[in-house]
Design a protein around this motif. Structure first.
Motif, short mmCIF file in Angstrom:
data_model
loop_
_atom_site.label_atom_id
_atom_site.label_comp_id
_atom_site.label_asym_id
_atom_site.label_seq_id
_atom_site.Cartn_x
_atom_site.Cartn_y
_atom_site.Cartn_z
N GLU A 76 -3.91 -14.16 -98.44
CA GLU A 76 -4.72 -12.96 -98.38
C GLU A 76 -3.81 -11.77 -98.61
OE1 GLU A 76 -7.88 -10.65 -95.50
OE2 GLU A 76 -7.04 -12.54 -94.86
N ARG B 139 -11.36 -12.45 -89.54
CA ARG B 139 -10.18 -12.55 -90.38
C ARG B 139 -9.71 -13.99 -90.38
NH1 ARG B 139 -12.05 -8.85 -92.24
NH2 ARG B 139 -11.35 -6.73 -92.24
N PRO B 140 -9.58 -14.63 -91.53
CA PRO B 140 -9.96 -14.11 -92.84
C PRO B 140 -11.48 -13.99 -92.94
CG PRO B 140 -9.41 -16.41 -93.04
CD PRO B 140 -9.11 -16.03 -91.61
N TRP B 141 -11.93 -13.07 -93.76
CA TRP B 141 -13.37 -12.81 -93.87
C TRP B 141 -14.10 -13.83 -94.73
CZ3 TRP B 141 -16.54 -10.91 -97.96
CH2 TRP B 141 -15.86 -10.64 -99.16
#
Length: 159
Positions: free
Chosen positions: A3, A56-58
């Motif tokens: 990310e 998170r992570p999305w």
């Protein structure tokens, strides 16, 4: 899963190649280009178990079947979300014939087999929202910076 570290719109237009965030799953990899996102929310409405802005992570690609994830990603009008299936999976097929529509705010919503020329050279695309007012710092893509930024009838829901 990798990310990136930038938020949507945080990159300067001269920041070099587009920065992609990549989310690896077993059957599909999802990529996200933050500076192209226009917040149409097709992803979060379509598969909230995969796309959740409060997490998170999305993006959790394995939270739904790869075919369903791909289907929802194809609803993203800006092309900020893309997917790459695991070996043997079906790649995104461009709309044929190519369609161009100007929305009420002036943006050009384009779907098809596209070659888009910009500061980073020529990119092969299947979906894009192009700037109609000339004020975008992310030319030729719309970044909502100018006259076509937030007028009624934006990209949300466009397929």
């Amino acid at each position: 899963m990798t990310e990136g570290t930038t938020d949507a719109g945080a990159e300067s237009p001269d920041a070099g190649p587009p920065r992609l965030k990549e989310y690896d799953g077993e059957g599909i990899t999802v990529t996200f280009e933050p500076r192209r996102c226009l917040h149409a929310a097709e992803c979060v409405r379509g598969l909230p178990e995969v796309f959740d802005l409060a997490r998170r992570p999305w993006v959790l690609p394995d939270a739904a079947a790869p075919e369903r994830v791909a289907e929802v990603i194809r609803r993203c009008p800006s092309g900020a979300l893309q997917y790459h299936p695991a070996a043997g999976g079906a790649e995104e097929v461009p709309d044929a014939p190519t369609r161009v529509r100007r929305d009420p705010s002036g943006r050009l919503l384009v779907r098809g087999d596209l070659l888009v020329s910009g500061a980073q050279g020529v990119r092969h695309e299947t979906r894009a929202v192009l700037c109609g007012c000339g004020a975008s710092a992310n030319q030729p893509y719309c970044d909502r910076a100018g006259l076509c930024g937030d007028a009624a009838g934006g990209a949300a829901g466009e397929r």
